[in-house]
Design an enzyme around this catalytic site. Structure first.
Site, PDB file in Angstrom:
ATOM      1  N   HIS A   1       8.266  -2.288  -2.297  1.00 16.05           N
ATOM      2  CA  HIS A   1       8.451  -2.143  -3.733  1.00 16.05           C
ATOM      3  C   HIS A   1       7.191  -2.393  -4.532  1.00 16.05           C
ATOM      4  O   HIS A   1       7.195  -2.211  -5.745  1.00 16.05           O
ATOM      5  CB  HIS A   1       9.549  -3.097  -4.206  1.00 16.05           C
ATOM      6  CG  HIS A   1       9.208  -4.552  -4.009  1.00 16.05           C
ATOM      7  ND1 HIS A   1       8.984  -5.091  -2.768  1.00 16.05           N
ATOM      8  CD2 HIS A   1       9.038  -5.558  -4.894  1.00 16.05           C
ATOM      9  CE1 HIS A   1       8.704  -6.378  -2.896  1.00 16.05           C
ATOM     10  NE2 HIS A   1       8.727  -6.689  -4.177  1.00 16.05           N
ATOM     11  N   CYS A   2       6.096  -2.809  -3.898  1.00 23.32           N
ATOM     12  CA  CYS A   2       4.909  -3.195  -4.669  1.00 23.32           C
ATOM     13  C   CYS A   2       3.656  -2.398  -4.308  1.00 23.32           C
ATOM     14  O   CYS A   2       3.048  -1.778  -5.176  1.00 23.32           O
ATOM     15  CB  CYS A   2       4.620  -4.686  -4.463  1.00 23.32           C
ATOM     16  SG  CYS A   2       5.708  -5.765  -5.425  1.00 23.32           S
ATOM     17  N   ILE A   3       3.234  -2.441  -3.062  1.00 23.59           N
ATOM     18  CA  ILE A   3       1.912  -1.920  -2.709  1.00 23.59           C
ATOM     19  C   ILE A   3       1.752  -0.429  -3.005  1.00 23.59           C
ATOM     20  O   ILE A   3       0.696  -0.008  -3.470  1.00 23.59           O
ATOM     21  CB  ILE A   3       1.583  -2.229  -1.226  1.00 23.59           C
ATOM     22  CG1 ILE A   3       1.653  -3.740  -0.996  1.00 23.59           C
ATOM     23  CG2 ILE A   3       0.187  -1.744  -0.887  1.00 23.59           C
ATOM     24  CD1 ILE A   3       1.384  -4.150   0.416  1.00 23.59           C
TER      25      ILE A   3
ATOM     26  N   VAL B   1       3.028   1.134  -5.408  1.00 24.99           N
ATOM     27  CA  VAL B   1       3.245   1.362  -6.838  1.00 24.99           C
ATOM     28  C   VAL B   1       2.213   0.655  -7.712  1.00 24.99           C
ATOM     29  O   VAL B   1       1.657   1.239  -8.644  1.00 24.99           O
ATOM     30  CB  VAL B   1       4.666   0.888  -7.227  1.00 24.99           C
ATOM     31  CG1 VAL B   1       4.874   0.978  -8.730  1.00 24.99           C
ATOM     32  CG2 VAL B   1       5.718   1.698  -6.476  1.00 24.99           C
ATOM     33  N   ASP B   2       1.937  -0.607  -7.412  1.00 24.74           N
ATOM     34  CA  ASP B   2       1.141  -1.456  -8.303  1.00 24.74           C
ATOM     35  C   ASP B   2      -0.237  -0.912  -8.657  1.00 24.74           C
ATOM     36  O   ASP B   2      -0.655  -1.004  -9.819  1.00 24.74           O
ATOM     37  CB  ASP B   2       0.986  -2.856  -7.697  1.00 24.74           C
ATOM     38  CG  ASP B   2       2.309  -3.589  -7.601  1.00 24.74           C
ATOM     39  OD1 ASP B   2       3.326  -2.999  -8.020  1.00 24.74           O
ATOM     40  OD2 ASP B   2       2.337  -4.723  -7.120  1.00 24.74           O
TER      41      ASP B   2
END
Length: 451
Positions: free
Chosen positions: A283-285, A287-288
């Site tokens: 959910h992070c890498i 997208v961020d």
């Protein structure tokens, strides 16, 4: 009660805490606050999730149903779709998704809708904390103006003279650091970054989180806290991009990138191992970095290093499909019409998490090129329609020897520990391994293509 909620109030017991978003971040957080004796209500728009939680059931593999059931029966945890109940909470924590849209730009729809649902229920001296990963400025520029539409004020102030600024409610940002499936570091062991819109908000949030984590780390403001989270994940993104690029070079040079990394990892200082794969997931890498590069344009700044890392990682599924095409071609076959079995659709090993999984992109690319597709994943007996993909027609197939032998290619996309890789290699005709999962298999190495 509202008038009595000074910042140190949130260090007290028997607080009423609302968690908006009962997913991979929100549910563990809710249960952790229940562990220390607070009364927690989970808010979610998905009625099926709410019904399961109230029945003491789990829909996340690494969270046992018994842990939920204990708190439900003790009246320390319940869930609801009724956002009017936010009015009775001492603190409200926002744990909703922050994906990218079709143009790979920030999609803060969930955050905005959540803030609008809080506004008519916002109480004086209530604490609101955003945990969703986002770009620096979101809490002050998006969430704060929406909350203030109800008439209450929370002045943004980070200077030394604002230590005791008057505020009608408290607003802070504290980035989630959830790592699904990590048995070494759970929520209680991971330090918590906290940044307030103003000093009283920061102190209130720090007092609350100090009850459930090993250490609270205050920073100067919400924008600093938002940037901390991005730095953590961009650090991983660019290092994974580095080894993904080096993997492709090593393949041309006839070198084993995994051997190289393991060798470098023996250095006791100045090196941290990162490993290549078929693309980024979670959910992070994935997208961020795009959140920060998008925000950087507002300051006439091109985040070239970050964008390049994103390009390298985004290209990895295409690299894997080319490896499949080459391997089949060497066996006088094309992807079109070939039977391909993809092993693992979760974004990483041993978790039931599909978010941004590169396996979904691999399935899409294989389908576009005409492959006859099946998949196996012990954590996903069936796939459902998602934000960008629809593989609801697919079901996980068993890994019987005769079935394995029927495929033209078996593509290892996620290296689950439960897979018997020796048996897979023994029975399959061709294995394309994007995770080096077959590294310990000694026989039939001629069937294996590392990519």
């Amino acid at each position: 009660m509202g008038a009595e909620r000074k910042p140190d109030f949130f260090a007290g017991k028997d607080l009423k805490i609302g968690i908006i978003g009962c997913g991979y971040v929100g549910l563990p957080l809710a249960l952790r606050f229940s562990d220390v004796g607070h009364h927690v209500t989970g808010f979610d728009v998905d009625k099926s999730k709410v019904d399961k939680l109230n029945a003491g059931e789990s829909y996340i593999q690494h969270i046992p149903a018994e842990k939920i059931r204990v708190h439900v029966e003790a009246k320390r945890f319940d869930a609801t779709t009724d956002f009017a109940r936010l009015r009775g909470m001492d603190a409200v924590l926002i744990c909703v998704p922050t994906p990218l849209d079709e143009r790979r730009e920030p999609d803060l729809t969930y955050v905005e809708k959540t803030a609008r649902s809080i506004t008519p229920n916002l109480e004086r001296t209530q604490l609101i904390v955003l945990e969703s990963t986002t770009y620096p400025g979101t809490t002050e520029e998006l969430v704060l103006p929406i909350l203030e539409k109800g008439g209450l004020r929370c002045p943004a102030a980070a200077d030394a003279g604002a230590e005791h600024v008057a505020t009608d409610f408290y607003l802070a940002f504290s980035p989630e650091r959830e790592d699904p499936g990590n048995k070494q570091y759970g929520l209680a062991q991971i330090p918590k970054i906290v940044g307030g819109v103003n000093p009283p908000s920061g102190r209130a949030a720090a007092a609350l989180y100090a009850q459930i984590v090993s250490r609270v780390v205050p920073v100067s403001c919400t924008r600093a806290a938002e940037m901390v989270k991005l730095l953590e994940n961009i650090f991983r993104c660019v290092n994974i991009a580095l080894v993904n690029e080096l993997k492709q070079l090593c393949l041309r040079m006839g070198l084993d990138i995994w051997e190289i990394i393991d060798g470098a990892a023996t250095k006791p200082f100045g090196f941290m191992p990162f490993y290549p794969g078929p693309g980024l997931g979670g959910h992070c890498i994935p997208v961020d970095p795009y959140y920060l590069s998008w925000k950087a344009r507002e300051y006439d700044f091109a985040a070239r290093f970050i964008e390049l890392a994103g390009e390298v990682n985004t290209a990895m599924p295409y690299h894997v499909i080319e490896a499949v095409a080459t391997a089949l071609n060497e066996r006088q076959k094309s992807i079109k019409g070939s039977k391909v079995l993809l092993l693992g659709v979760a974004y990483k090993k041993d978790v039931d998490d599909l978010r941004e999984s590169p396996s979904l992109k691999l399935l899409e690319l294989l389908a576009q090129r005409g492959a006859a597709l099946d998949y196996n994943d012990p954590y996903f007996p069936a796939l459902h329609k998602m934000r960008h993909y629809d593989f609801s027609n697919l079901r996980s197939v068993p890994l019987a020897p005769d079935r394995l032998a029927s495929y033209d290619c078996v593509l290892i996309a996620t290296d689950h520990s439960s897979y018997d890789y020796e048996a897979i290699v023994r029975h399959a005709k061709l294995i394309v391994d994007s995770r080096n999962a077959t590294r310990r298999v000694e026989q039939h190495r001629e069937k294996i293509v590392l990519c």
